[in-house]
Structure formats: structure tokens, C-alpha cells
Design an enzyme around this catalytic site. Structure first.
Site, PDB file in Angstrom:
ATOM      1  N   ASP A 118      53.372   8.161  39.325  1.00  0.00           N
ATOM      2  CA  ASP A 118      54.538   8.545  39.925  1.00  0.00           C
ATOM      3  C   ASP A 118      54.872   7.889  41.399  1.00  0.00           C
ATOM      4  O   ASP A 118      54.366   6.965  41.648  1.00  0.00           O
ATOM      5  CB  ASP A 118      54.792   9.945  40.036  1.00  0.00           C
ATOM      6  CG  ASP A 118      56.298  10.509  40.042  1.00  0.00           C
ATOM      7  OD1 ASP A 118      56.853  10.136  40.811  1.00  0.00           O
ATOM      8  OD2 ASP A 118      56.374  11.353  39.113  1.00  0.00           O
ATOM      9  N   HIS A 178      55.934   4.614  41.141  1.00  0.00           N
ATOM     10  CA  HIS A 178      57.218   4.627  41.376  1.00  0.00           C
ATOM     11  C   HIS A 178      57.782   4.161  42.652  1.00  0.00           C
ATOM     12  O   HIS A 178      58.688   4.585  42.960  1.00  0.00           O
ATOM     13  CB  HIS A 178      58.052   6.087  40.673  1.00  0.00           C
ATOM     14  CG  HIS A 178      57.835   6.022  39.138  1.00  0.00           C
ATOM     15  ND1 HIS A 178      58.091   7.307  38.600  1.00  0.00           N
ATOM     16  CD2 HIS A 178      57.132   5.421  38.140  1.00  0.00           C
ATOM     17  CE1 HIS A 178      57.751   7.479  37.476  1.00  0.00           C
ATOM     18  NE2 HIS A 178      57.184   6.450  37.039  1.00  0.00           N
TER      19      HIS A 178
END
Ligand SMILES: *[C@@H]1O[C@H](CO)[C@@H](O)[C@H](O)[C@H]1NC(C)=O
Ligand SMILES: *[C@@H]1O[C@H](CO)[C@@H](O)[C@H](O)[C@H]1NC(C)=O
Ligand SMILES: *[C@@H]1O[C@H](CO)[C@@H](O)[C@H](O)[C@H]1NC(C)=O
Ligand SMILES: *[C@@H]1O[C@H](CO)[C@@H](O)[C@H](O)[C@H]1NC(C)=O
Length: 407
Positions: free
Chosen positions: A215, A238
Site C-alpha cells: 500500500d 502505492h
């Protein structure tokens, strides 16, 4: 100093055990080392929580100052545990071993595994590893590995984090906290495993760390002011994100973020601000991203005001966000995009972005192809200072959809 303490202290200088616990390693004139193994901790799969807490209490209660809690080399199981203050003088917490959540028989909440709370001048450091033993399955509880909650003037330095079940490090309701020299690693396919999350905190520094997870490498949530991120190498994951914002009524703003001298490599997003659609009013302002190298990043520069992972927005999906984004600078952003759209600024029709500057953005989208960009609801054109000629071919072609990730 009371007489009793004086006696203990004298004994201590002769390396004689005082009170059965402080053992004879000196740490400065008045410090003591509180080794968890002297409180009953043993390597292996038994839950060592009680021994850890006993060592912590003794160190925290020590009036001498400069106490050190030591987790020596070895692999120790420990269930959810909180080390709370206030302490007379916060101990230094040294983790040289490997910590794992205990196997069976102990509960890890949705909250946090290891928490330090209500402390000032804390240092958590060591050559050790916090191994959350999380996996890539989707519906597990999202347990943060290390949470600082209500901590001031404190540092987490040098530790390694692997495979958290949720965020690896969370800085919550804290002030003047530094995270330095951390190494954080989890599989790219593990969900909600942000590297370092900051929320409801001020004056936070994230420095010289290597972060690759499933993430955001760093996420800066509501209530964060004066946050500086430098020298971070991010990927996979991310990217470095503000948000997501606009989930709660009366949400606190994000104000004053600098992300500087970072490398983002092989991530889905690079630098991103995300707010939910249909969100109540909120604010994000004074945000600077500068001197960033991108390598093979799918969506290098993103403002997404209709951020809706997992299609969870229902009727709100088509409503505008009321989070006002202003004064955002992207300066000297270089490197490569793995998609054809390098810049997406998709702001809210109700709260167009104000004061977005793109200055020296120089990204390549493969084989001499010009990168595309997409702007919506950016008040005035974004100020383009020294744009790279290859980049500025604005089109309204759809960008690659943002991937699902943390809420
Ligand atoms: C703790 O150690 C540091 C450096 O060794 C020293 O400057 C400081 O005075 C010590 N503090 C206490 C309370 O002993
Ligand atoms: C933290 O440090 C700052 C600046 O050094 C100081 O002003 C503040 O009082 C300290 N906070 C606490 C809770 O000790
Ligand atoms: C930039 O970050 C790198 C780590 O990625 C660090 O080694 C270097 O010293 C930093 N440079 C500056 C000028 O801060
Ligand atoms: C913007 O934020 C940075 C980082 O916190 C801070 O140093 C600077 O003073 C802020 N600028 C304004 C105009 O508030």
C-alpha cells in the site's frame, strides 16, 4: 534521592543486582539495562507480553534516568502489548531480537500490536525486526505493527519491519516525532500495509528510510501539520500519499507537508492526494513535493478527488468532494512513467483546486512518446514553470484508473 535508592544505586555501581532486576550493565552515569529475559522472557513461541511489561514498568519507574529496556538477540513471541507512560524519564527501548505475534492463544486486535503511549523523549531503536507475520489474504484484521499514540519529542530509529497485518508504523496524536533509518518490507500483494501513517500529529519527520509494501509507503491523514518526508526510497507499493481525506464530518485539515529528495520506484502511484467523493468539508494546503526521482511509476502525479477504493461509495460515488485542496507544488520531478498519463489532476467541481504549481516536471513515458496529462477543476491553469516540452500535451483522454487501496 531516598536512602533506599542510594543503597540500590551504590550496589548497582558494584554490578550487584538491585531489587533482583537491574543488572550490571551501565548506560551512562545513572542508567540501567532492563533486559526482558531477566523478567522471564524466553525465545520461542510462548507469549512474552507479561515479561516485557514488567521490564518496561521497572524501567519507566526508575528515577535514575537513562534506563534502557533491552530485547536481546533471539526470536520472541509477544501478543498485543502497550508500553505506556508517563515515566519519570522515558526509557530507551532497544530491540535487537526479532519480535513476532504469538501463535495461537493470544489476541491481536484490529488496532495495534505494539503501542507506545503517553510518553515524552522516547527512543525506540535497535538492530532488530518486528515481524507481523501478516499475509496477503484480504479479510484479516488490520493490525498496526507499531503505534505511537500521544507521544512527544520522540524517535524511532534503525529498526526493520516486515509483513505487517496493517500499517507498519502509525504516528497518532503525537508531536515532534522522527522516524529515521527504518527498513519496511511487505509483499506488494498485501492489503492495507502502509509503511508509515501519520494522523492527528504535528512536526513529524520521516527520514532516510527504505519502504516497500502493498500500500502507501507513507500516508499522511487528517489532522497532520508540519510533516517532512526526506530521503525515502519507496517501492513497491502505492507511493507517497496524502489521504484519504473527507471520510468524517468535521475532519481536521492537512497543512504543511514537504516531501523532498525521495525515490519512487515500480509503484502504482507516485505522489498523490486523494479525497472521497461526496465528502464533508475539509482542507489540505501547503503541500510541496520536490526533488523526486520516479522510476517506472504507473501514475506519477495524482490528485484524485473521487477516490473510491473497492467501490464502497454507493450513492456518493458521483457527488463532489468538499475537501478544498490548495497550494500544492510539484517541483523537479524526474524519471519515468510506466503509463502514458504522467499527470492527473482531477479536482472537485464544488471545490476546484487552487494554487497548483508544476515546476520542472520532467517525466518520460517510454520510447520518445509524449506523456499525456489530465486536468479537471483546477482553478486557473496549473502554473507551469519550466515545463518539460515532452510532457505538456494536455488531453482529456482517460487516465488509467487508480488502483484500490487504503481507505
Ligand atoms: C543520560 O545520559 C546522557 C548521555 O550519556 C547524559 O548527558 C544525561 O545527563 C543523562 N541523564 C540522566 C538523567 O542521567
Ligand atoms: C518538546 O520539545 C520542544 C522543543 O524542543 C519543547 O518546546 C516542548 O516543551 C517539548 N515537549 C514536551 C512535552 O516535553
Ligand atoms: C537524499 O536521499 C538519499 C537517500 O535516498 C540520501 O542518501 C542523500 O543524502 C539525500 N540527499 C540530500 C541532499 O538530502
Ligand atoms: C508550509 O509548510 C512547511 C512545512 O511544514 C512550513 O515550513 C512552511 O512554513 C509552511 N508555509 C506556510 C506559508 O504556511
Amino acid at each position: 534521592m531516598t536512602t533506599v535508592l542510594k543503597v540500590c544505586f551504590t550496589l548497582y555501581l558494584f554490578a550487584v543486582v538491585c531489587g533482583g532486576h537491574v543488572h550490571g550493565v551501565s548506560n551512562g552515569a545513572s542508567g540501567g539495562v532492563y533486559d526482558v529475559t531477566e523478567y522471564g522472557a524466553t525465545p520461542g513461541s510462548k507469549d512474552n507480553k507479561d515479561a516485557f511489561v514488567a521490564a518496561w514498568r521497572a524501567a519507566c519507574g526508575s528515577t535514575a534516568g537513562n534506563a534502557t529496556v533491552l530485547v536481546p538477540a533471539g526470536t520472541f513471541a509477544v501478543g498485543a502489548v502497550e508500553f505506556s507512560g508517563p515515566c519519570k524519564n522515558a526509557p530507551v527501548f532497544v530491540i535487537d531480537g526479532v519480535l513476532r505475534p504469538c501463535i495461537g492463544g493470544c489476541h491481536l486486535s484490529d488496532d495495534a500490536w505494539i503501542t507506545f503511549s503517553a510518553l515524552t523523549n522516547l527512543l525506540v531503536t535497535g538492530a532488530g525486526t518486528l515481524d507481523g507475520q501478516g499475509g496477503v489474504e484480504k479479510n484479516k484484521p488490520k493490525t498496526t505493527t507499531l503505534e505511537l499514540d500521544g507521544v512527544a519529542n520522540s524517535t524511532v530509529r534503525g529498526l526493520r519491519f516486515v509483513d505487517s497485518r496493517g500499517f507498519h508504523v502509525s504516528v497518532h496524536r503525537s508531536s515532534r516525532v522522527a522516524a529515521e533509518g527504518l527498513r519496511i518490507h511487505a509483499p506488494a500483494a498485501s492489503h492495507n500495509t502502509d509503511g508509515i501513517h501519520v494522523g492527528f500529529s504535528s512536526h513529524v519527520r520521516i527520514i532516510d528510510s527504505v519502504i516497500g509494501t502493498g500500500d502507501d509507503c507513507v500516508s499522511v491523514g487528517p489532522g497532520s501539520t508540519d510533516v517532512v518526508v526526506t530521503g525515502v526510497i519507496c517501492g513497491p507499493g502505492h507511493g507517497i500519499s496524502v489521504g484519504s481525506l473527507g471520510r468524517e464530518e468535521g475532519e481536521e485539515e492537512v497543512r504543511g507537508l514537504v516531501v523532498r529528495n525521495c525515490t519512487v520506484r515500480g509503484t502504482t502511484n507516485g505522489l498523490r492526494i486523494k479525497t472521497w467523493p461526496g465528502s464533508p468539508p475539509g482542507m489540505a494546503s501547503n503541500i510541496t513535493f520536490e526533488d523526486i526521482t520516479m522510476a517506472d511509476v504507473a501514475n506519477p502525479i495524482v490528485i484524485d478527488q473521487s477516490y473510491c477504493p473497492h467501490d464502497r461509495c454507493g450513492d456518493d460515488a458521483d457527488k463532489p468532494s468538499l475537501v478544498q485542496i490548495s497550494d500544492v507544488t510539484f517541483r523537479r520531478i524526474e524519471g519515468t512513467s510506466s503509463s502514458k498519463v504522467a499527470v492527473q489532476l482531477r479536482c472537485s467541481e464544488e471545490r476546484p483546486c487552487i494554487g497548483v504549481r508544476l515546476d520542472g516536471v520532467n517525466l518520460r513515458c517510454g520510447d520518445d512518446q509524449p506523456c499525456r496529462s489530465q486536468f479537471a477543476n483546477v482553478r486557473g491553469a496549473p502554473a507551469l514553470e519550466a515545463p518539460a516540452p515532452a510532457l505538456w500535451v494536455p488531453t482529456d483522454q482517460d487516465a488509467r484508473p487508480a488502483p484500490s487501496d487504503t481507505e
